[in-house]
Design an enzyme around this catalytic site. Sequence first.
Site, PDB file in Angstrom:
ATOM      1  N   LYS A  74       0.833  -1.349   0.146  1.00 35.95           N
ATOM      2  CA  LYS A  74      -0.323   0.123  -0.033  1.00 35.95           C
ATOM      3  C   LYS A  74       1.180   1.086   0.025  1.00 35.95           C
ATOM      4  O   LYS A  74       0.399   2.331  -0.735  1.00 35.95           O
ATOM      5  CB  LYS A  74      -1.056  -0.266   1.218  1.00 35.95           C
ATOM      6  CG  LYS A  74      -2.151  -0.762   1.258  1.00 35.95           C
ATOM      7  CD  LYS A  74      -3.111  -0.799   1.892  1.00 35.95           C
ATOM      8  CE  LYS A  74      -4.611  -1.283   2.438  1.00 35.95           C
ATOM      9  NZ  LYS A  74      -4.593  -1.060   3.451  1.00 35.95           N
ATOM     10  N   ASP A 110     -10.641   2.636   2.888  1.00 32.21           N
ATOM     11  CA  ASP A 110     -10.618   2.508   4.252  1.00 32.21           C
ATOM     12  C   ASP A 110     -11.204   3.319   4.741  1.00 32.21           C
ATOM     13  O   ASP A 110     -12.383   2.792   5.508  1.00 32.21           O
ATOM     14  CB  ASP A 110     -10.056   2.324   4.164  1.00 32.21           C
ATOM     15  CG  ASP A 110      -8.619   0.847   4.089  1.00 32.21           C
ATOM     16  OD1 ASP A 110      -9.401   0.043   3.600  1.00 32.21           O
ATOM     17  OD2 ASP A 110      -7.264   1.000   4.222  1.00 32.21           O
ATOM     18  N   GLY A 138      -1.233   1.632  14.244  1.00 32.99           N
ATOM     19  CA  GLY A 138      -0.619   0.752  13.476  1.00 32.99           C
ATOM     20  C   GLY A 138      -1.790   1.276  11.848  1.00 32.99           C
ATOM     21  O   GLY A 138      -2.293   2.807  11.595  1.00 32.99           O
ATOM     22  N   ALA A 140      -3.678   0.812  10.011  1.00 32.35           N
ATOM     23  CA  ALA A 140      -5.120   0.429  10.312  1.00 32.35           C
ATOM     24  C   ALA A 140      -6.373   1.569  10.796  1.00 32.35           C
ATOM     25  O   ALA A 140      -7.240   1.889  10.266  1.00 32.35           O
ATOM     26  CB  ALA A 140      -6.297  -0.809  10.201  1.00 32.35           C
ATOM     27  N   THR A 162       2.073   1.731  21.826  1.00 30.50           N
ATOM     28  CA  THR A 162       3.548   2.570  21.757  1.00 30.50           C
ATOM     29  C   THR A 162       3.341   4.405  21.571  1.00 30.50           C
ATOM     30  O   THR A 162       3.421   3.931  20.320  1.00 30.50           O
ATOM     31  CB  THR A 162       4.409   1.736  20.259  1.00 30.50           C
ATOM     32  OG1 THR A 162       4.112   0.554  21.018  1.00 30.50           O
ATOM     33  CG2 THR A 162       5.952   2.347  20.429  1.00 30.50           C
ATOM     34  N   ARG A 165       3.613   6.265  18.694  1.00 32.40           N
ATOM     35  CA  ARG A 165       3.124   6.121  16.961  1.00 32.40           C
ATOM     36  C   ARG A 165       1.949   6.495  17.043  1.00 32.40           C
ATOM     37  O   ARG A 165       1.626   7.678  16.015  1.00 32.40           O
ATOM     38  CB  ARG A 165       3.050   4.929  16.800  1.00 32.40           C
ATOM     39  CG  ARG A 165       4.009   3.637  16.592  1.00 32.40           C
ATOM     40  CD  ARG A 165       3.974   2.406  16.085  1.00 32.40           C
ATOM     41  NE  ARG A 165       3.313   1.481  14.688  1.00 32.40           N
ATOM     42  CZ  ARG A 165       3.066   0.766  14.315  1.00 32.40           C
ATOM     43  NH1 ARG A 165       2.633   0.330  15.631  1.00 32.40           N
ATOM     44  NH2 ARG A 165       2.705   0.947  13.001  1.00 32.40           N
ATOM     45  N   ILE A 225     -12.826  -2.791  13.724  1.00 29.58           N
ATOM     46  CA  ILE A 225     -11.621  -2.803  12.326  1.00 29.58           C
ATOM     47  C   ILE A 225     -11.668  -4.905  12.208  1.00 29.58           C
ATOM     48  O   ILE A 225     -11.636  -5.056  11.035  1.00 29.58           O
ATOM     49  CB  ILE A 225     -10.737  -2.405  11.665  1.00 29.58           C
ATOM     50  CG1 ILE A 225      -9.602  -2.606  12.890  1.00 29.58           C
ATOM     51  CG2 ILE A 225     -11.528  -1.235  12.183  1.00 29.58           C
ATOM     52  CD1 ILE A 225      -9.131  -2.152  11.819  1.00 29.58           C
ATOM     53  N   GLY A 248     -17.085  -4.731  11.951  1.00 28.21           N
ATOM     54  CA  GLY A 248     -15.957  -4.531  11.334  1.00 28.21           C
ATOM     55  C   GLY A 248     -16.009  -5.773   9.701  1.00 28.21           C
ATOM     56  O   GLY A 248     -16.233  -4.637   9.036  1.00 28.21           O
TER      57      GLY A 248
HETATM   58  P1  ATR Z   1      -2.302  -2.461  11.602  1.00 28.24           P
HETATM   59  O1  ATR Z   1      -1.790  -2.018   9.868  1.00 28.24           O
HETATM   60  O2  ATR Z   1      -3.283  -3.908  10.911  1.00 28.24           O
HETATM   61  O3  ATR Z   1      -2.958  -1.387  11.857  1.00 28.24           O
HETATM   62  P2  ATR Z   1       0.336  -3.254  12.079  1.00 28.24           P
HETATM   63  O4  ATR Z   1       0.640  -1.862  11.776  1.00 28.24           O
HETATM   64  O5  ATR Z   1       1.059  -3.938  13.181  1.00 28.24           O
HETATM   65  O6  ATR Z   1      -0.844  -3.148  11.491  1.00 28.24           O
HETATM   66  O7  ATR Z   1      -0.717  -1.754  14.068  1.00 28.24           O
HETATM   67  C1  ATR Z   1      -1.371  -3.228  15.088  1.00 28.24           C
HETATM   68  C2  ATR Z   1      -1.688  -1.917  16.114  1.00 28.24           C
HETATM   69  O8  ATR Z   1      -2.167  -3.109  16.610  1.00 28.24           O
HETATM   70  C3  ATR Z   1      -0.532  -1.293  16.815  1.00 28.24           C
HETATM   71  O9  ATR Z   1      -1.405  -0.560  17.307  1.00 28.24           O
HETATM   72  C4  ATR Z   1      -0.377  -2.381  17.915  1.00 28.24           C
HETATM   73  O10 ATR Z   1       0.395  -1.358  18.585  1.00 28.24           O
HETATM   74  P3  ATR Z   1       1.842  -1.458  18.813  1.00 28.24           P
HETATM   75  O11 ATR Z   1       2.399  -0.022  18.352  1.00 28.24           O
HETATM   76  O12 ATR Z   1       2.684  -1.120  20.259  1.00 28.24           O
HETATM   77  O13 ATR Z   1       2.465  -2.217  18.576  1.00 28.24           O
HETATM   78  C5  ATR Z   1      -1.328  -2.989  18.365  1.00 28.24           C
HETATM   79  N1  ATR Z   1      -1.273  -4.607  19.249  1.00 28.24           N
HETATM   80  C6  ATR Z   1      -0.788  -5.624  18.510  1.00 28.24           C
HETATM   81  N2  ATR Z   1      -0.448  -6.054  19.399  1.00 28.24           N
HETATM   82  C7  ATR Z   1      -1.026  -5.826  20.900  1.00 28.24           C
HETATM   83  C8  ATR Z   1      -1.438  -6.171  22.274  1.00 28.24           C
HETATM   84  N3  ATR Z   1      -0.714  -7.218  22.686  1.00 28.24           N
HETATM   85  N4  ATR Z   1      -1.718  -4.976  22.898  1.00 28.24           N
HETATM   86  C9  ATR Z   1      -1.970  -3.881  22.920  1.00 28.24           C
HETATM   87  N5  ATR Z   1      -1.274  -3.323  21.421  1.00 28.24           N
HETATM   88  C10 ATR Z   1      -1.348  -4.501  20.421  1.00 28.24           C
END
Ligand code: ATR
Length: 285
Positions: A74, A110, A138, A140, A162, A165, A225, A248
Amino acid sequence: MDDSRETFRKAFVVGYPVKHSRSPLIHSYWLTKMAIDGCYQRLELPPEQFPSFMLALGEGSSGFIGGNVTIPHKEIAFRLVVDPDELAIELGAVNTLWCEHGRLRATNTDGYGFLANLDDRCPGWDKFKQRAVILGAGGASRAVIQAVRDRGFAEIHVLNRTVDRARQLADRFGDRVHAGPFEATDERMAGADLFINTTSLGMDGSRVPEFDFTRMRPGSVVTDIVYVPLMTQFLLAAQEQGMLVVDGLGMLLHQAVPGFEKWFGQRPLVSQDLRERVISDMVAG
Ligand code: ATR
């Protein structure tokens, strides 16, 4: 290059991997329903082959009139396209490509899909637009932040494990967007009108943290979602606590509408029948 609405009627979804994409099911359903002489194909292309595919598409020598772009292409698709629209420029990612007057165009549908799902399943969901809480920062979450902001919400709180981000997204999407840590979710939920999970938490039925949705304004809306399972742990908990919930799946269905219309010249309907077909496919695995 031919126009998307002229002779060629071949569209694609390109990704790596792409075999789990449900887009072929959705577009093939509409093609059959509307008796359009066209097809929609999966294309699995590794990153090193993607730029030459984009070049051929732009030159009109690929045999396709356009298509969808999915993970991991993307962002690179956005960089390779000469003429993305404003939505895509702000997001830095595209999911829909089409040819128009000899030019390759691109957008991201989206956010449209996200809003159209809520408009469809929960009319009036946006009557109160004071505060939205978005979990996750992330890929999405970007389109969701943009869509909620553009629908006119006054405060948008993006909370992420995090925090950095989330801060980057708050900087990108303007002063109505505020960042915070995941742990601040209950606190920021106070008085909120909308809660959206954009993280992968709850995917495939996994456990999620327990939130106090009753802090939200009574009658407010919770959506996710994640759509496998359809009713995620977040949605089940919110429903139990008296919130209105929207799954979603509709976002996936509605985001496909603008692309189909551009490629095949007719606007398709997201019907209950289509929804049930996709759910059956999910159940079949
Ligand atoms: P996408 O592009 O599908 O959004 P991604 O960029 O990997 O996927 O983002 C996944 C999201 O889920 C992020 O906000 C991630 O938090 P981090 O930025 O801290 O990694 C969040 N996420 C995934 N597993 C998690 C968990 N166990 N607890 C809290 N947040 C989680």
